[in-house]
Design a protein around this motif. Structure first.
Motif, mmCIF file in Angstrom:
data_model
loop_
_atom_site.group_PDB
_atom_site.id
_atom_site.type_symbol
_atom_site.label_atom_id
_atom_site.label_comp_id
_atom_site.label_asym_id
_atom_site.label_seq_id
_atom_site.Cartn_x
_atom_site.Cartn_y
_atom_site.Cartn_z
ATOM 1 N N VAL A 278 0.837 -1.330 0.064
ATOM 2 C CA VAL A 278 0.009 -0.064 -0.103
ATOM 3 C C VAL A 278 0.828 1.305 0.142
ATOM 4 C CG1 VAL A 278 -1.832 1.136 1.421
ATOM 5 C CG2 VAL A 278 -1.827 -1.206 0.866
ATOM 6 N N SER A 279 1.700 1.080 0.883
ATOM 7 C CA SER A 279 2.915 2.194 0.722
ATOM 8 C C SER A 279 4.330 1.907 1.617
ATOM 9 C CB SER A 279 2.395 3.424 1.557
ATOM 10 O OG SER A 279 2.148 3.267 2.918
ATOM 11 N N PRO A 280 5.300 2.375 1.021
ATOM 12 C CA PRO A 280 6.697 1.802 1.691
ATOM 13 C C PRO A 280 6.869 2.397 3.204
ATOM 14 C CG PRO A 280 7.076 3.565 0.052
ATOM 15 C CD PRO A 280 5.534 3.467 0.106
ATOM 16 N N LEU A 281 7.856 1.745 3.794
ATOM 17 C CA LEU A 281 8.131 2.539 4.993
ATOM 18 C C LEU A 281 8.845 3.758 4.701
ATOM 19 C CD1 LEU A 281 9.313 -0.634 6.948
ATOM 20 C CD2 LEU A 281 7.301 0.184 7.229
ATOM 21 N N PRO A 282 8.765 4.471 5.642
ATOM 22 C CA PRO A 282 9.686 5.915 5.561
ATOM 23 C C PRO A 282 11.228 5.413 5.332
ATOM 24 C CG PRO A 282 8.305 5.991 7.467
ATOM 25 C CD PRO A 282 7.942 4.509 6.993
ATOM 26 N N VAL A 283 11.912 6.302 4.587
ATOM 27 C CA VAL A 283 13.058 5.925 4.352
ATOM 28 C C VAL A 283 14.034 5.909 5.543
ATOM 29 C CG1 VAL A 283 15.197 6.807 3.199
ATOM 30 C CG2 VAL A 283 12.955 7.134 2.017
ATOM 31 N N GLY A 284 15.010 4.989 5.472
ATOM 32 C CA GLY A 284 15.831 4.941 6.895
ATOM 33 C C GLY A 284 15.127 4.191 8.036
ATOM 34 N N THR A 285 14.150 3.620 7.906
ATOM 35 C CA THR A 285 13.413 3.136 8.765
ATOM 36 C C THR A 285 13.278 1.225 8.436
ATOM 37 O OG1 THR A 285 11.082 3.140 8.068
ATOM 38 C CG2 THR A 285 12.295 5.091 9.617
ATOM 39 N N VAL A 286 12.821 0.556 9.544
ATOM 40 C CA VAL A 286 12.499 -0.826 9.235
ATOM 41 C C VAL A 286 11.351 -1.103 10.397
ATOM 42 C CG1 VAL A 286 14.868 -1.681 8.626
ATOM 43 C CG2 VAL A 286 14.039 -1.948 11.174
#
Length: 200
Positions: free
Chosen positions: A46-54
């Motif tokens: 649906v949407s990616p995780l925020p950049v630099g996160t897991v």
């Protein structure tokens, strides 16, 4: 953002109804845990995780007498959008040591009569810290196993006698000392190749 994550538990339909606790923490309830062996956790796309996160993935066994205590399973990320975790070998709540319990990962929670999977969006540097911690633990396993085996070999070796020195004792079995040395070398080699081989 709760529909960003999904899980598949063995023999069941996909679930995506994670409940958001905060902007970065989400939980989902799992019923009938006795039949669970594995759980697959994934990003739905649906949407990616925020950049630099897991997404750090946690598990909590049900306990009718206490709030959830969380065990870290691993992580998913944009680069690793799915992972399968073995649930059946996790320790039950009463078996967990104080060091294994992660009580505050999802804030102060009420008692829950069902198992839960929690996902916490965290900086990807946390994965590196976790990997370092796991590597240190693996080193401790290797060191402990080597010391224990050396102690066993030395202890057994202190009783060794030659065939000339042996007194016939009916009903007693003897093992050649070189058999123990061969076993020790094989075990040590396997331990160096994979410190966790003994878990299988």
């Amino acid at each position: 953002m709760s529909n960003v994550f999904g899980i598949i538990v063995s023999g069941r339909l996909v679930q995506t109804d994670f409940t958001p606790l905060t902007e970065t923490t989400f939980i989902i309830t799992i019923t009938d845990t006795d039949s669970i062996n594995h759980a697959a956790v994934f990003l739905t796309g649906v949407s990616p995780l925020p950049v630099g996160t897991v997404g750090m993935v946690y598990w909590s066994w049900p306990d009718p007498a206490a709030p959830p205590n969380w065990q870290l399973l691993g992580h998913i990320s944009n680069a690793k959008p799915s992972a399968i975790f073995k649930i059946s070998n996790l320790k039950k709540l009463h078996e967990l040591s104080a060091e294994s319990k992660i009580g505050g990962a999802f804030g102060q929670q009420q008692i829950c009569n069902y198992a839960q999977i929690g996902i916490s969006i965290e900086p990807e540097t946390n994965v590196e810290l976790l990997a370092s911690s796991v590597a240190q633990e693996a080193d401790q396993y290797v060191t402990f196993a080597q010391k224990m085996l050396e102690n066993l070999v030395n202890f057994v070796g202190s009783f060794s006698v030659t065939q000339d020195q042996m007194t016939p004792t009916p009903g007693v079995s003897y093992i050649p000392l070189n058999t123990l040395h061969t076993w020790y070398q094989n075990f040590e080699r396997r331990l160096r190749q994979n410190p966790n081989f003994w878990k299988n």
